[in-house]
Design a protein around this motif. Structure first.
Motif, PDB file in Angstrom:
ATOM      1  N   GLY A  39      -0.768   9.865   4.312  1.00  0.00           N
ATOM      2  CA  GLY A  39      -1.105   8.447   4.259  1.00  0.00           C
ATOM      3  C   GLY A  39      -2.530   8.153   4.686  1.00  0.00           C
ATOM      4  N   ALA A  66      -0.098   4.227   0.724  1.00  0.00           N
ATOM      5  CA  ALA A  66      -0.469   4.994   1.915  1.00  0.00           C
ATOM      6  C   ALA A  66       0.287   4.489   3.136  1.00  0.00           C
ATOM      7  N   PRO A  98      -5.605   3.329   6.072  1.00  0.00           N
ATOM      8  CA  PRO A  98      -5.068   2.487   4.990  1.00  0.00           C
ATOM      9  C   PRO A  98      -5.019   1.021   5.394  1.00  0.00           C
ATOM     10  N   SER A 103       0.828  -1.203   0.000  1.00  0.00           N
ATOM     11  CA  SER A 103       0.000   0.000   0.000  1.00  0.00           C
ATOM     12  C   SER A 103       0.865   1.256   0.000  1.00  0.00           C
ATOM     13  N   SER A 130      -4.441   8.519  -1.670  1.00  0.00           N
ATOM     14  CA  SER A 130      -4.207   7.092  -1.944  1.00  0.00           C
ATOM     15  C   SER A 130      -4.875   6.681  -3.252  1.00  0.00           C
ATOM     16  N   SER A 156      -2.988   5.276  -6.604  1.00  0.00           N
ATOM     17  CA  SER A 156      -3.382   3.968  -7.138  1.00  0.00           C
ATOM     18  C   SER A 156      -3.835   4.052  -8.589  1.00  0.00           C
TER      19      SER A 156
END
Length: 455
Positions: A340, A46, A231, A44, A346, A350
């Motif tokens: 984050g 984040a 996250p 991830s 995020s 992505s």
């Protein structure tokens, strides 16, 4: 550089009116590289930002607030993380990352007790340089695949986006000056993203949904709930039991890489010492900075983020601004943690197409390989000497070729492969071959500047 050139010293507190902008500079400098690592490994972004910020704060605490260094995602662990995830999933990779961080802690104790000379014997330039080359060239197929393929099939449109992204990043690296000259990676990603939008290969549906939730919020609680999103952490004893996922294979995939990142860490500390006109290797001490780096990596492993390392990009910011305040670095760390938890950021990360990241990666991974070559040149390692040529050649072929050793002891499977096997082989060869003095080149790899004392 003289002390009079310093705009803000290590322990100086910036004015409130300038603090935010100074910290944002460091955030932008590390942002592109830090989010690229989780993007490539499937972790991830984040969580990587939060790990980066948390690790940096821990580093500042352990070094007594005396070293203005920012820590971000480590490129050296990209291939090991991918291999570890394929072997034991994300939890298994995090266990391996924890043990890699533990190596830093053990090494810090040894350096504090016995000094640094013994480490030079284990990790001379003729070993570290080729291993760094392996890290960069080993990632080359990943960069090319991301740049031109979609689900394994060639796409001219995606390759065009990658080439445009690469071109903009190169132009930024060569011709941008000042602060913009420090963030060519971020500029390349942003411009590549905008070009990808014109090519219709960006999926913005998640961003639109999040934005609609923010705009359509009917209460303060709903508004903040739409902005701030927890996250996807991967936390031991909450999401998994470490004893259930531990694997010796992952251990040997991850831990040997720490030998290379430790050498990089020492190099960064030497550069930072010269930039700040202080000897950080002596005060607060290399053992503290290495311990801080290791703890940052262990913190990342507890959260589900990639291992951390000190960032050259942020050292560049320090060199240009002459602002060495650890409070500015700490401010950047807090901002990274905050970013984050912001859901739309995020979502934006992505949505970046693989082609954009592939274009940037072509340059970045090549730079990693070239930096290994530069280490050999800077240390004047003579590859005309047969023992040096043998060590370097074996490391390169084993690492890039993907050699693997697999064995079973008492019913437990062990597997050492790729970069980790190359590093171990290089260390062993260097220790057993004659004429060890040839491996050091001019011997300045870990040599602190004796005239660079802290005032």
């Amino acid at each position: 550089m003289s002390q009079q050139e310093i705009v803000m010293d290590v322990r100086d507190v910036p004015q409130k009116s300038k603090w935010l902008m100074l910290s944002l500079q460091h955030l932008f400098a590390m942002f592109g590289s830090t989010v690229l690592v989780p993007f490539l490994t499937g972790l991830s972004p984040a969580v990587a930002l939060i790990s980066s910020g948390s690790g940096t704060l821990a580093y500042l605490l352990i070094t007594k607030g005396r070293i203005p260094a920012y820590l971000g995602s480590s490129f050296a662990f990209i291939t090991p993380i991918i291999s570890a995830i394929n072997d034991s999933g994300v939890p298994g990779a995090m266990i391996g990352s924890f043990f890699a961080g533990l190596v830093y802690g053990i090494l810090a104790l040894l350096i504090g007790s016995f000094g640094l000379d013994w480490l030079m014997k284990v990790l001379p330039p003729v070993v570290v340089g080729p291993v760094i080359i392996v890290i960069g060239l080993g990632l080359a197929p990943t960069a090319i695949d991301m740049a031109m393929n979609v689900d394994g099939n060639y796409s001219g449109k995606h390759f065009l986006v990658a080439i445009v992204t690469l071109a903009i990043t190169i132009i930024g690296s060569l011709f941008f000056r000042g602060f913009f000259g420090l963030i060519p990676i971020l500029i390349g990603i942003v411009c590549g993203y905008l070009f990808a939008l014109t090519q219709g290969i960006v999926d913005t549906s998640t961003i639109s949904d999040t934005w609609s939730s923010i705009v359509g919020a009917d209460s303060i609680g709903t508004f903040f709930g739409a902005i701030f999103v927890a996250p996807g952490f991967t936390i031991p004893f909450v999401d998994y039991n470490p004893l259930d996922v531990f694997s010796w294979s992952v251990f040997w995939i991850m831990v040997p890489v720490a030998t290379v990142t430790i050498a990089e860490h020492i190099g960064d500390q030497m550069v930072l010492s010269k930039v700040a006109s202080k000897n950080f290797l002596k005060k607060p001490g290399l053992h503290r900075s290495i311990l801080g780096d290791g703890v940052a990596t262990m913190i990342a492993s507890f959260l589900g983020g990639p291992p951390n390392t000190t960032y050259g990009e942020n050292i560049g910011v320090l060199a240009i601004t002459r602002v060495f305040s650890v409070f500015v670095i700490g401010g950047a760390a807090v901002l990274a943690i905050l970013f984050g938890f912001i859901g739309i950021i995020s979502d934006l990360i992505s949505s970046i197409p693989q082609a954009v990241m592939g274009g940037v990666s072509i340059l970045l991974f090549g730079i990693i390989a070239s930096s290994g070559l530069r280490m050999l040149i800077d240390n004047q390692v003579d590859l005309g000497k047969n023992r040096n040529l043998i060590v370097a050649s074996v490391i390169l072929v084993i690492g890039i070729g993907g050699a693997m050793v697999q064995f079973n002891i008492a019913g437990v499977d062990f597997k050492v492969e790729g970069m980790a096997l190359a590093a171990i082989t290089g260390v062993v060869l260097n220790l057993i071959l004659p004429n060890k003095e040839d491996a050091y080149g001019n011997g300045k790899m870990f040599e602190a500047d004796e005239n660079n004392e802290e005032a």
